[in-house]
Design an enzyme around this catalytic site. Structure first.
Site, mmCIF file in Angstrom:
data_model
loop_
_atom_site.group_PDB
_atom_site.id
_atom_site.type_symbol
_atom_site.label_atom_id
_atom_site.label_comp_id
_atom_site.label_asym_id
_atom_site.label_seq_id
_atom_site.Cartn_x
_atom_site.Cartn_y
_atom_site.Cartn_z
ATOM 1 N N LYS A 1 0.839 -1.195 0.000
ATOM 2 C CA LYS A 1 0.000 0.000 0.000
ATOM 3 C C LYS A 1 0.877 1.248 0.000
ATOM 4 O O LYS A 1 1.920 1.277 0.658
ATOM 5 C CB LYS A 1 -0.897 -0.006 1.240
ATOM 6 C CG LYS A 1 -1.965 1.088 1.263
ATOM 7 C CD LYS A 1 -2.864 0.940 2.500
ATOM 8 C CE LYS A 1 -3.962 1.972 2.547
ATOM 9 N NZ LYS A 1 -4.835 1.818 3.733
ATOM 10 N N SER B 1 -9.758 1.871 2.841
ATOM 11 C CA SER B 1 -8.887 2.576 1.938
ATOM 12 C C SER B 1 -7.853 1.727 1.220
ATOM 13 O O SER B 1 -7.276 2.166 0.226
ATOM 14 C CB SER B 1 -8.172 3.680 2.708
ATOM 15 O OG SER B 1 -7.287 3.112 3.663
ATOM 16 N N SER C 1 -9.945 -0.465 7.038
ATOM 17 C CA SER C 1 -9.343 -0.280 5.711
ATOM 18 C C SER C 1 -8.633 -1.492 5.126
ATOM 19 O O SER C 1 -8.216 -1.455 3.979
ATOM 20 C CB SER C 1 -8.363 0.892 5.738
ATOM 21 O OG SER C 1 -9.061 2.108 5.670
#
Lengths: 95, 494
Positions: free
Chosen positions: B79, B154, B178
């Site tokens: 990420k 996210s 997330s």
């Protein structure tokens, strides 16, 4: 309305955020809507409840203060928007 | 079967046995990425050259029969809020568009030691603030299961990359769901560890008392494999805990049934607003666990309905402080508006006004307001007190049960754009995941069904555990997954 446009401008100043007129209007109505929802918490009596800022029962974590070599100066400065020598450069701060 | 269909476990074994080289594997995944990336957009940055170089080094070690790490030659995606030295770390934001991390995050150091190969940085909501991966400055990500729908957020890029088989597994971060919510939306497995299990050093901070890094994978085993590598105490993160790290994946082997395990079903999670198909799938999953020997007990988490309000005061408050560092001085974007005549303070304000997207600004405003003089007690302190009550709910429940079973989200993935202009509606979609962050407990999301009506979207099952009992959480998830394998989980179209 709990929050006025003036409040939005004050909070934006505290947060050092330049907002457009359109953003101010939008945030004014959205923050009111969101904070109205937060009122829900007032249904709960919490006078004697201690706050939890952190789930771990941590106190200060101590360690020896040792000097360690640091070699990333160049790479750090590469990210600077403006620099001079080994320094970050900004606008004049004092008159 | 293509190379990209293999799991991380299978790839690792084949690479170590020299049946296949890491270079071949890495190339196969880049080929897969090139084929489908245009449709779904999982990545912000791809690092092919460096990845091939690393793969060759691992291959050489294996050829010479030298010792290699546990993830030798296996590709992984990261990420884009985790720092990899000399690689761009954007957090999905314009303000960090050209930021090159000068150091490795601790989890990255650990993955390097394990000889994993970094393939690229995945897309995310700006500064991890969002539940749909629509707020990224670099454009949205689509759900590979259905391109008209969000991948969740996210960590939506990590989830979509795993689901579309662009990568065997990935790292994400979870502040309010997330990792688990995008795993649920995309039909994969995602785990948020206990707060303190994984070092946060090198994770760009959003809400420091809630953030945790964790794995996303196609199955429970790979999730466990990756969790073991990233876990452990780190002197660079004073909130990481010095506890032994179990061999999570080893613990799964030879697992038979769930005799003696008590599973709680909290009644507050099956209420109005939950989609019937979701409720049905989760209740069926509970039946499967019961057939495996678990005892299902109805429990109560009475403060569940206050979690969203609590979270959306605490997280933005912490964020407003953490994001104060983006001022255009040391790194990141700096506004050049009226550059000759503006003061330093005007440069700060312009830089932040131009550099942050609308959701980040909204949360900074909310957090600054909640912390400001006159409102601190009414909002921030009140939320911290309710956080105590939410944590107590779990403490009480875990006296009766080992794990808690809930839906990961009240609905499957929603349509792109559906909630983008209604922040409160977006926040409410996190209702079932944020309590775990507020209480600091571990949770996993695994697929437990699909919606019908031809839309075919995955449904996620969440399993929550006591602090530092990821082993138990993984075992329950694994037992369920093994039982459902081959059987095909609830599919309302069939």
């Amino acid at each position: 309305m709990k929050i006025t446009k003036k409040d939005v401008e004050y909070v934006a100043k505290l947060a050092r955020l330049a907002l457009t007129e359109e953003e101010k209007e939008k945030f004014c109505s959205q923050l009111n809507q969101i904070l109205l929802y937060m009122e829900k918490l007032n249904e709960l009596e919490t006078k004697d409840v201690p706050p939890t800022s952190h789930v771990l029962a941590l106190k200060n974590v101590w360690r020896e203060d040792e000097v360690k070599p640091f070699t990333h100066t160049k790479e750090i400065l590469k990210n600077a928007p403006e620099k001079e020598g080994n320094y970050f450069k900004v606008k004049k701060v004092i008159e | 079967m293509g190379i990209y269909e293999l799991s991380a476990k299978e790839l690792g074994e084949k690479i170590k046995k020299k049946e296949i080289s890491s270079e071949e594997v890495v190339n196969a995944f880049y080929k897969r990425i090139e084929e489908i990336e245009k449709k779904i957009h999982s990545f912000i940055t791809l690092t092919k050259e460096e990845a091939i170089k690393q793969a060759k080094i691992v291959d050489e070690k294996i050829r010479k029969n030298e010792p290699v790490g546990e993830l030798a030659g296996i590709p992984i995606a990261i990420k884009d809020n985790l720092c990899i030295q000399r690689i761009r770390t954007t957090c999905g934001s314009k303000i960090l568009e050209n930021y090159f991390a000068p150091y490795d995050a601790t989890v990255i150091e650990k993955l390097r030691k394990a000889d994993a190969i970094f393939v690229g940085k995945t897309n995310m909501d700006e500064f991890a603030m969002g539940s749909s991966t629509e707020t990224s400055y670099f454009g949205l990500t689509r759900n590979p299961q259905n391109l008209e729908y969000i991948p969740g957020g996210s960590s939506g890029g990590s989830a979509s990359a795993v689901a579309a088989k662009e990568i065997p597994f990935a790292l994400g971060s979870d502040t309010g769901g997330s990792i688990r919510q995008p795993a649920s939306c995309c039909g994969i497995v995602g785990l948020k560890p206990t707060y303190g299990r994984v070092s946060r050093y090198g994770l760009v901070a959003f809400a420091s008392s809630l953030d945790q890094i964790g794995p996303l994978a196609r199955d429970v085993y790979d999730c466990a494999l990756l969790l073991k590598i990233i876990s452990g105490y780190d002197e660079k993160d004073s909130t990481s805990i010095n506890l032994p790290v179990p061999d999570f994946s080893q613990g799964l082997q030879g697992l038979k049934g769930l005799q003696g395990i008590k599973v709680g079903l909290p009644k507050e999670y099956f209420i109005e607003g939950i989609e019937p198909e979701v409720e049905k799938a989760v209740k069926e999953a509970a039946k499967v666990l019961a057939e495996l020997g678990a005892e299902i007990i109805e429990i109560s988490l009475p403060h569940t309905e206050y979690a969203v309000a609590t979270y959306y005061l605490i997280a933005p408050s912490e964020a407003s402080a953490n994001l104060a560092r983006y001022d255009g001085v040391r790194y990141g974007y700096r506004s050049t508006f009226n550059v000759q005549r503006s003061t330093l303070e005007e440069v700060y304000e312009r830089t932040r006004g131009e550099g942050f997207g609308v959701e980040v600004k909204r949360r900074i405003m909310l957090g600054t307001y909640a912390l400001s003089a006159g409102y601190y007690d009414a909002y921030y302190l009140k939320a911290l007190k309710v956080r105590t009550l939410i944590k107590k709910d779990f403490d009480e429940a875990f006296k009766k049960v080992e794990v808690i079973l809930t839906p990961t989200a009240p609905t499957p993935a929603f349509k792109l754009g559906e909630k983008l202009d209604d922040p409160l509606k977006m926040y409410l979609s996190d209702i079932f995941t944020i309590s775990a962050n507020l209480a600091g407990i571990p949770g996993i999301s695994i697929p437990c069904g699909y919606t019908g009506g031809g839309i075919h979207l995955p449904i996620g099952l969440q399993i929550l555990g006591k602090p530092f009992t990821e082993e138990t959480v993984l075992k329950v998830a694994y037992a369920y997954e093994q039982t459902m394998n081959g059987k095909r989980i609830t599919d309302n179209d069939k």
